[in-house]
Motif scaffolding. Sequence first.
Motif, PDB file in Angstrom:
ATOM      1  N   ASP A 195      28.676  15.820 -96.084  1.00 27.52           N
ATOM      2  CA  ASP A 195      27.413  15.082 -95.980  1.00 27.52           C
ATOM      3  C   ASP A 195      26.556  15.251 -97.236  1.00 27.52           C
ATOM      4  OD1 ASP A 195      28.114  14.120 -93.511  1.00 27.52           O
ATOM      5  OD2 ASP A 195      27.009  15.630 -92.390  1.00 27.52           O
ATOM      6  N   ARG A 233      28.075  12.862 -99.692  1.00 27.21           N
ATOM      7  CA  ARG A 233      27.675  11.489 -99.414  1.00 27.21           C
ATOM      8  C   ARG A 233      26.200  11.263 -99.742  1.00 27.21           C
ATOM      9  NH1 ARG A 233      31.554   8.460 -96.666  1.00 27.21           N
ATOM     10  NH2 ARG A 233      30.178   6.768 -97.324  1.00 27.21           N
ATOM     11  N   THR A 234      25.388  12.310 -99.594  1.00 28.42           N
ATOM     12  CA  THR A 234      23.983  12.207 -99.996  1.00 28.42           C
ATOM     13  C   THR A 234      23.888  11.965-101.497  1.00 28.42           C
ATOM     14  OG1 THR A 234      23.374  13.740 -98.216  1.00 28.42           O
ATOM     15  CG2 THR A 234      21.728  13.347 -99.918  1.00 28.42           C
ATOM     16  N   ARG A 235      24.737  12.641-102.259  1.00 29.35           N
ATOM     17  CA  ARG A 235      24.785  12.427-103.706  1.00 29.35           C
ATOM     18  C   ARG A 235      25.144  10.978-104.020  1.00 29.35           C
ATOM     19  NH1 ARG A 235      22.306  13.855-107.678  1.00 29.35           N
ATOM     20  NH2 ARG A 235      22.634  16.079-107.259  1.00 29.35           N
ATOM     21  N   ARG A 253      25.672   3.185-101.317  1.00 30.64           N
ATOM     22  CA  ARG A 253      25.179   3.354 -99.956  1.00 30.64           C
ATOM     23  C   ARG A 253      25.976   2.532 -98.963  1.00 30.64           C
ATOM     24  NH1 ARG A 253      19.373   2.528-102.765  1.00 30.64           N
ATOM     25  NH2 ARG A 253      19.195   4.644-103.620  1.00 30.64           N
ATOM     26  N   TYR A 273      25.738   6.115 -94.340  1.00 30.94           N
ATOM     27  CA  TYR A 273      25.032   7.040 -95.244  1.00 30.94           C
ATOM     28  C   TYR A 273      24.104   6.204 -96.104  1.00 30.94           C
ATOM     29  CZ  TYR A 273      28.266  10.750 -93.913  1.00 30.94           C
ATOM     30  OH  TYR A 273      28.974  11.684 -93.205  1.00 30.94           O
ATOM     31  N   LEU A 292      22.348  10.669 -92.103  1.00 29.85           N
ATOM     32  CA  LEU A 292      21.401  11.528 -92.817  1.00 29.85           C
ATOM     33  C   LEU A 292      20.069  11.665 -92.087  1.00 29.85           C
ATOM     34  CD1 LEU A 292      22.022  10.495 -96.535  1.00 29.85           C
ATOM     35  CD2 LEU A 292      23.128  12.290 -95.173  1.00 29.85           C
ATOM     36  N   TYR A 323      19.317  15.122 -90.395  1.00 35.36           N
ATOM     37  CA  TYR A 323      18.883  16.238 -91.244  1.00 35.36           C
ATOM     38  C   TYR A 323      17.382  16.158 -91.508  1.00 35.36           C
ATOM     39  CZ  TYR A 323      23.850  17.054 -91.954  1.00 35.36           C
ATOM     40  OH  TYR A 323      25.182  17.311 -91.759  1.00 35.36           O
ATOM     41  N   TYR A 324      16.879  14.977 -91.760  1.00 37.26           N
ATOM     42  CA  TYR A 324      15.435  14.825 -91.958  1.00 37.26           C
ATOM     43  C   TYR A 324      14.685  15.137 -90.666  1.00 37.26           C
ATOM     44  CZ  TYR A 324      10.949  12.690 -93.252  1.00 37.26           C
ATOM     45  OH  TYR A 324       9.615  12.458 -93.507  1.00 37.26           O
ATOM     46  N   TYR A 347      22.559  22.391 -94.590  1.00 36.09           N
ATOM     47  CA  TYR A 347      22.432  21.170 -95.382  1.00 36.09           C
ATOM     48  C   TYR A 347      21.273  21.285 -96.353  1.00 36.09           C
ATOM     49  CZ  TYR A 347      21.369  16.298 -96.534  1.00 36.09           C
ATOM     50  OH  TYR A 347      21.097  15.125 -97.199  1.00 36.09           O
ATOM     51  N   TYR A 390      21.106  21.321-100.302  1.00 36.46           N
ATOM     52  CA  TYR A 390      20.325  20.261-100.938  1.00 36.46           C
ATOM     53  C   TYR A 390      19.492  20.825-102.087  1.00 36.46           C
ATOM     54  CZ  TYR A 390      16.718  16.631-101.443  1.00 36.46           C
ATOM     55  OH  TYR A 390      15.858  15.690-101.947  1.00 36.46           O
ATOM     56  N   LEU A 440      16.378   8.824-102.298  1.00 34.28           N
ATOM     57  CA  LEU A 440      16.884   9.171-100.974  1.00 34.28           C
ATOM     58  C   LEU A 440      15.969   8.747 -99.839  1.00 34.28           C
ATOM     59  CD1 LEU A 440      18.201  12.756-101.792  1.00 34.28           C
ATOM     60  CD2 LEU A 440      19.560  10.692-101.470  1.00 34.28           C
TER      61      LEU A 440
END
Length: 270
Positions: free
Chosen positions: A7, A10-12, A19, A23, A77, A80-81, A126, A130, A142
């Motif tokens: 993850d 994929r965030t990177r 995108r 993700y 994602l 996670y937020y 995560y 990060y 992001l």
Amino acid sequence: MGSVGADIYRTRLVAKMQRTSRYNMIYFYSNDELSSIFSNFDFKDKDILTVLGSGDQAFHLYNLGAHSVDVFDINKLTIYYYYLRRWTIKYLNKLYPDFNLSNRFISQLLDLVNISDCYEQKAYDYWRRYTKKFEDEDVDLLFYRKLLKPLIVDISNLSNITKIMDKDHFNFYNVDISKKIDIDSQYDVIYTSNLSDYIRDNNSFEIYRDNLYKLLKKDGVVLSSNVVRFGSDENQKRIFQSYFDYYDLPKIKTSYFSEGFSPGYCYIKK
């Protein structure tokens, strides 16, 4: 929640503008008229399923006395937020993290976290990773922060949210609700925001309808917001009419619509 390392990778890619629906960028805050939409209903002691998005929807529903709030989103994602925001409320007594979301803020917040289960542990891992992989300026790549009208939820007293949140062992479903899904629970209310604006064909609308019908208890309610359209389109109403009754929500006046507009609509299960 799967592999944290995958993850982060994929965030990177999201930060590099590679995108996908699974993700993608995250909404820092909601652009729904939540207060106006939710003021028409009593959520006290209700079991609710809501799109996750920025998390504002879930926190607002906690504040209104919901018994439980499960969340779903196609964008992985978002979970996670959501944990970052839960920690911000619990440990800092703030509804939102710092707008610039620096690595310093995240690290200092993580130092306060008492991990309660494996899901929270993955979210913690995560954000630790990060802070090592991303720079402060990456936040603009992001998060949607400046490209939408901020309708920040104004909740001055967070004690209700904290109290219910601590008791509610919520479920997160990483699903596209317009596709076949496997969720066994049933809910009094489902909040979908404006997801139907992104459903393009009748077959997907029928699956979306069937999912909502199955997930709702008797006389359950689907709440949707007007962001792109004003109300459900005629095709959607036709597909839903055998299973649900349709109602527009009362109009409100804003600085953008002085003559008033309906902030959303609802379907009630027949």
